[in-house]
Design an enzyme around this catalytic site. Structure first.
Site, PDB file in Angstrom:
ATOM      1  N   HIS A 157      70.791  24.691  39.017  1.00  0.00           N
ATOM      2  CA  HIS A 157      71.745  24.959  40.114  1.00  0.00           C
ATOM      3  C   HIS A 157      73.194  24.829  39.644  1.00  0.00           C
ATOM      4  O   HIS A 157      74.086  24.522  40.438  1.00  0.00           O
ATOM      5  CB  HIS A 157      71.508  24.020  41.294  1.00  0.00           C
ATOM      6  CG  HIS A 157      70.099  23.999  41.788  1.00  0.00           C
ATOM      7  ND1 HIS A 157      69.599  24.926  42.675  1.00  0.00           N
ATOM      8  CD2 HIS A 157      69.061  23.166  41.485  1.00  0.00           C
ATOM      9  CE1 HIS A 157      68.320  24.656  42.919  1.00  0.00           C
ATOM     10  NE2 HIS A 157      67.976  23.590  42.198  1.00  0.00           N
ATOM     11  N   SER A 279      95.306  39.395  25.882  1.00  0.00           N
ATOM     12  CA  SER A 279      95.800  39.857  27.183  1.00  0.00           C
ATOM     13  C   SER A 279      96.986  40.785  26.966  1.00  0.00           C
ATOM     14  O   SER A 279      97.776  40.612  26.032  1.00  0.00           O
ATOM     15  CB  SER A 279      96.216  38.661  28.037  1.00  0.00           C
ATOM     16  OG  SER A 279      97.005  39.092  29.129  1.00  0.00           O
ATOM     17  N   TYR A 318      56.613  71.601  37.276  1.00  0.00           N
ATOM     18  CA  TYR A 318      58.002  71.468  36.839  1.00  0.00           C
ATOM     19  C   TYR A 318      58.962  71.855  37.949  1.00  0.00           C
ATOM     20  O   TYR A 318      58.757  72.843  38.657  1.00  0.00           O
ATOM     21  CB  TYR A 318      58.272  72.346  35.614  1.00  0.00           C
ATOM     22  CG  TYR A 318      59.731  72.314  35.220  1.00  0.00           C
ATOM     23  CD1 TYR A 318      60.263  71.208  34.567  1.00  0.00           C
ATOM     24  CD2 TYR A 318      60.585  73.357  35.547  1.00  0.00           C
ATOM     25  CE1 TYR A 318      61.601  71.155  34.234  1.00  0.00           C
ATOM     26  CE2 TYR A 318      61.931  73.316  35.218  1.00  0.00           C
ATOM     27  CZ  TYR A 318      62.432  72.208  34.560  1.00  0.00           C
ATOM     28  OH  TYR A 318      63.763  72.154  34.247  1.00  0.00           O
ATOM     29  N   LYS A 326      68.236  64.000  31.920  1.00  0.00           N
ATOM     30  CA  LYS A 326      68.569  63.941  30.499  1.00  0.00           C
ATOM     31  C   LYS A 326      69.826  63.100  30.244  1.00  0.00           C
ATOM     32  O   LYS A 326      69.857  62.260  29.347  1.00  0.00           O
ATOM     33  CB  LYS A 326      68.754  65.369  29.976  1.00  0.00           C
ATOM     34  CG  LYS A 326      68.485  65.545  28.498  1.00  0.00           C
ATOM     35  CD  LYS A 326      68.722  66.985  28.059  1.00  0.00           C
ATOM     36  CE  LYS A 326      67.738  67.948  28.667  1.00  0.00           C
ATOM     37  NZ  LYS A 326      67.953  69.329  28.167  1.00  0.00           N
TER      38      LYS A 326
END
Length: 431
Positions: A157, A279, A318, A326
C-alpha cells in the site's frame, strides 16, 4: 502508380478514392517486404513442383526475387507510392524483368494469403526478439540478485511494511521476465502455422504443394483451413501484442519503483546519466525521463491491441477493414520492443544508495518477525499478532536488517532466494 493488379477494362478509378484505399499501406509494407519476397520464392518453388511454371522460369523468378531483395536492402529499389502495395511492387518488378513468367507468379495465391504469410513470418521475428529481450532482462536481474544484498524497505500500500533486500527485488523481476520469455516462446509456437496457399480464403482448383512451402518457410505446421486462415488474421496479431504487453506490465511496475526510488524523498537509486535528461528552464534538474517513458510504454501496446480488436467485429471471410490492423501492429511491436531493449543496460548500471535505504528501515518493520517467532514457539498466531502490534515500536530491539533477512527461510525469501532454480528455468527456455 503502376497498373493495379485488379484493374479491368471499363472500370474507372478515382485518385482521391485510391489515396484513401491505399492509405499508408505501401509505406507500412516496407516492414514486411523482405518476408513477402521470401514467401514469393517458396510459392514459385511450389508452382514449379506442380508444373505451373517451368524449372527455367522458376530459376529466373527466384533470381530476380533475390535481386529485388538486395536492391531493397541497398536502397536501389524504393517501395513508394508508385505502387499500390508491396505485393503489386513485386509482381510489377518480375513482369518488367521477365515478362510472362512474372505474370504467372500470382497463380494460385491472393494478396490475402500473401499478406498473411509475410506478416506471420514477421510476427515470428518479433516474438524471437521479445524472447531475447526478456531473457536478457532476467539474466541481469539474476546477476544482480546474486550480489551481496543491501537491505531495502518492503512496501505494501506504499507504506513501509517489512524488511526486504535488493536481492529479493531483483529476484522478483527475474522470475517475472523468465515467465515473459516463456510466454513469447509459447506464443511463437501457437502462431507457427503457414497460411500460404489458402488464397482468398477458399482454396483454388490447383493441387498446390503447401507441404513444400510450409517446410521451405520454416513453419511448424500448415494452417489447413482456408477459412480459418482468414479468421486468424488479427487474432494472431493480438496474441503477439499480448505477449509484448505482458512483459511491459512487469516493466511498468519496475519503472514505477524506480520512479519513486530516484526521488529526493527516497534517494534509494541513482541512474546512469545517459538515462536522464535536463530541464528546459530549471538548470538544477536531471529528470528520469527514460524511466517515465518505460512506465508509459504499456499504453501504446495496449492501444494497438485494442484497435485490432475493434476491427475484428466482422463476419467470416476477408474484409478490407483488416488493412488498418497493419499500422497498429507495426507501431505496437516496434515501440514495445524498443522499450524492452533499453532495460538490461539500465538495470546493470543503476546504483543503490545504501545509507538512505538503511535509514528508511524503522523498528516497527520487524513486528511481523516477532509475531512469527512467537507463533513458532507455540503462541496462537492471532494472539502473537496482537502482542506484536502492541509492542511494534520496540520490535527492532536487538535486531538488524541482516538478521531479519537471514531468518527468512521460506523458499524464495531473503535467506533462500532459489536463484539456481530460476537460472535453471531460464536456461531451459531455449532447450
Amino acid at each position: 502508380m503502376t497498373d493495379l493488379l485488379w484493374q479491368k477494362a471499363g472500370v474507372a478509378t478515382n485518385a482521391r478514392v485510391m489515396a484513401f484505399l491505399a492509405g499508408d499501406d505501401v509505406l507500412l509494407d516496407r516492414e514486411f517486404f523482405l518476408h513477402d519476397i521470401t514467401a514469393s520464392k517458396a510459392h514459385v518453388e511450389g508452382l514449379a513442383n506442380i508444373h505451373v511454371v517451368t524449372a527455367d522460369e522458376a530459376a529466373a523468378l527466384k533470381r530476380e526475387l533475390d535481386t529485388l531483395a538486395e536492391d531493397f536492402r541497398s536502397g536501389t529499389f524504393v517501395l513508394d507510392d508508385r505502387y499500390e502495395d508491396g505485393h503489386s511492387a513485386i509482381e510489377a518488378r518480375l513482369t518488367e524483368r521477365l515478362g510472362d513468367a512474372g505474370r504467372r507468379v500470382h497463380t494460385g495465391r491472393s494478396r490475402n494469403d500473401q499478406i498473411l504469410v509475410a506478416t506471420r513470418l514477421w510476427l515470428k521475428e518479433q516474438l524471437a526478439t521479445l524472447q531475447s529481450h526478456c531473457r536478457a532482462i532476467a539474466q541481469v536481474c539474476l546477476d544482480r540478485a546474486a550480489q551481496p544484498a543491501i537491505p531495502l524497505p518492503g512496501y505494501t500500500h506504499l507504506q513501509r511494511a517489512v524488511v526486504s533486500s535488493t536481492g529479493m527485488w531483483f529476484a522478483g523481476f527475474a522470475e517475472g521476465f523468465i515467465d515473459n520469455a516463456v510466454r513469447a516462446r509459447q506464443t511463437s509456437e501457437w502462431i507457427d502455422a503457414n497460411p500460404l496457399g489458402t488464397a482468398a480464403g477458399y482454396g483454388v482448383n490447383l493441387k498446390l504443394d503447401r507441404e513444400h512451402t510450409t517446410q521451405a518457410l520454416g513453419f511448424a505446421r500448415m494452417q489447413v483451413s482456408p477459412i480459418y486462415a482468414q479468421l486468424s488474421r488479427g487474432k494472431f496479431e493480438m496474441a503477439v501484442l499480448e505477449a509484448i504487453a505482458s512483459a511491459l506490465l512487469d516493466l511498468r511496475r519496475l519503472a514505477w519503483d524506480l520512479s519513486l526510488f530516484t526521488t529526493a524523498e527516497f534517494n534509494f537509486v541513482s541512474l546512469p546519466s545517459e538515462y536522464t535528461t535536463g530541464s528546459s528552464i530549471m538548470p538544477n534538474k536531471r529528470n528520469p525521463d527514460v524511466v517515465e517513458l518505460l512506465r508509459a510504454s504499456y499504453a501504446s501496446v495496449a492501444a494497438a491491441r485494442t484497435e485490432i480488436e475493434q476491427l475484428l467485429s466482422l463476419p467470416s471471410g476477408y474484409q478490407r477493414d483488416l488493412q488498418f490492423s497493419k499500422g497498429s501492429l507495426f507501431h505496437g511491436c516496434r515501440h514495445g520492443l524498443m522499450a524492452l531493449s533499453l532495460v538490461p543496460d539500465l538495470l546493470a548500471r543503476l546504483q543503490w544508495n545504501e545509507m538512505p535505504m538503511r535509514a528508511a528501515i524503522e523498528p516497527a518493520m520487524y513486528a511481523t518477525d516477532v509475531a512469527i517467532e512467537q507463533a513458532a514457539a507455540g503462541v496462537p498466531f492471532r494472539e502473537a499478532y496482537r502482542a506484536a502490534a502492541d509492542t511494534a515500536a520496540s520490535a527492532g530491539e536487538g535486531r538488524t536488517p541482516e538478521s531479519s533477512l537471514a531468518a527468512r527461510t521460506s523458499p524464495g525469501a531473503g535467506h533462500d532466494l532459489r536463484l539456481n532454480d530460476l537460472a535453471e528455468r531460464l536456461a531451459q527456455i531455449d532447450a
